[in-house]
Design an enzyme around this catalytic site. Sequence first.
Site, PDB file in Angstrom:
ATOM      1  N   LYS A   1      34.646  29.179 103.230  1.00 15.09           N
ATOM      2  CA  LYS A   1      33.980  28.179 102.393  1.00 15.09           C
ATOM      3  C   LYS A   1      33.222  28.893 101.278  1.00 15.09           C
ATOM      4  O   LYS A   1      32.480  29.859 101.526  1.00 15.09           O
ATOM      5  CB  LYS A   1      33.020  27.370 103.273  1.00 15.09           C
TER       6      LYS A   1
HETATM    7  C1  E4P Z   1      30.158  19.868 103.988  1.00 19.76           C
HETATM    8  O1  E4P Z   1      30.988  20.653 104.365  1.00 19.76           O
HETATM    9  C2  E4P Z   1      28.711  20.008 104.214  1.00 19.76           C
HETATM   10  O2  E4P Z   1      28.532  20.789 105.360  1.00 19.76           O
HETATM   11  C3  E4P Z   1      28.010  18.702 104.507  1.00 19.76           C
HETATM   12  O3  E4P Z   1      28.888  17.605 104.488  1.00 19.76           O
HETATM   13  C4  E4P Z   1      26.757  18.518 103.733  1.00 19.76           C
HETATM   14  O4  E4P Z   1      26.185  17.284 104.076  1.00 19.76           O
HETATM   15  P1  E4P Z   1      24.670  16.900 103.798  1.00 19.76           P
HETATM   16  O5  E4P Z   1      24.540  16.427 102.398  1.00 19.76           O
HETATM   17  O6  E4P Z   1      24.389  15.798 104.790  1.00 19.76           O
HETATM   18  O7  E4P Z   1      23.855  18.135 104.082  1.00 19.76           O
END
Ligand code: E4P
Length: 230
Positions: free
Chosen positions: A83
Amino acid sequence: MKIFIDTANLAEIREAHSWGVIDGVTTNPSLIAKEGRDFIATIHEICELVDGPVSAEVIAQDAPKMVQEGRLLAQVHKNVVVKIPLTFEGLKACSILTKEGIRTNVTLCFQASQALLAAKAGATYISPFIGRLDDLGIDGMDLIRSIVTIYKNDPTLKTQVLAASIRDPLHVVQSAEAGSHVATIPFKVLKQMGVHPLTDKGNAQFLADWQTAPDTDIIGQTSRWLAGRK
Ligand code: E4P
């Protein structure tokens, strides 16, 4: 649409996985830090649990270091997807890792033009953050629809839309309707998705009515019936 769970909590992953609905897992540095456990051991355990893509995020901010971290992360387990934040350095790293056959999830996408660049750089997944846009009074779902359209309009783009920052079941349903390939969902929302008061009410009524039947033992009754046919 595939369903990923958005957590680094092994108990949550284990529970949701036991329902037979989980295709993969996404983590991020905040989710990993919240668990207070070793990053790599956690990622490896998740990969052993779920046989699907498991996103593990780089921390470096410059492309050479991102590539270095990404190459190492990819060696932890065959399920690891690297990522990478959607910065210009991230795009550079994404294109290098893609050429090496390493899968990437380009994250923190807040506008469609960013998603187009990520796809051109060869991202396996693009993660548009719905909830964080909604928080600003901008319709996050519009972003999902726009990216799905852009990718559909150019069949050379192979990147999959991974709807992220999901806050409620409606986000999931609308992502599926919009043609998102994946939605990554927090455990709390996954649980909300599976319940309805009318399901519980109907189930309770069926059980109560069944008690008035002459023989309530399905296993016994069926076994006797099947034995009698032989
Ligand atoms: C995506 O891969 C992120 O880990 C996640 O969806 C972020 O979400 P949040 O805005 O609830 O922190």
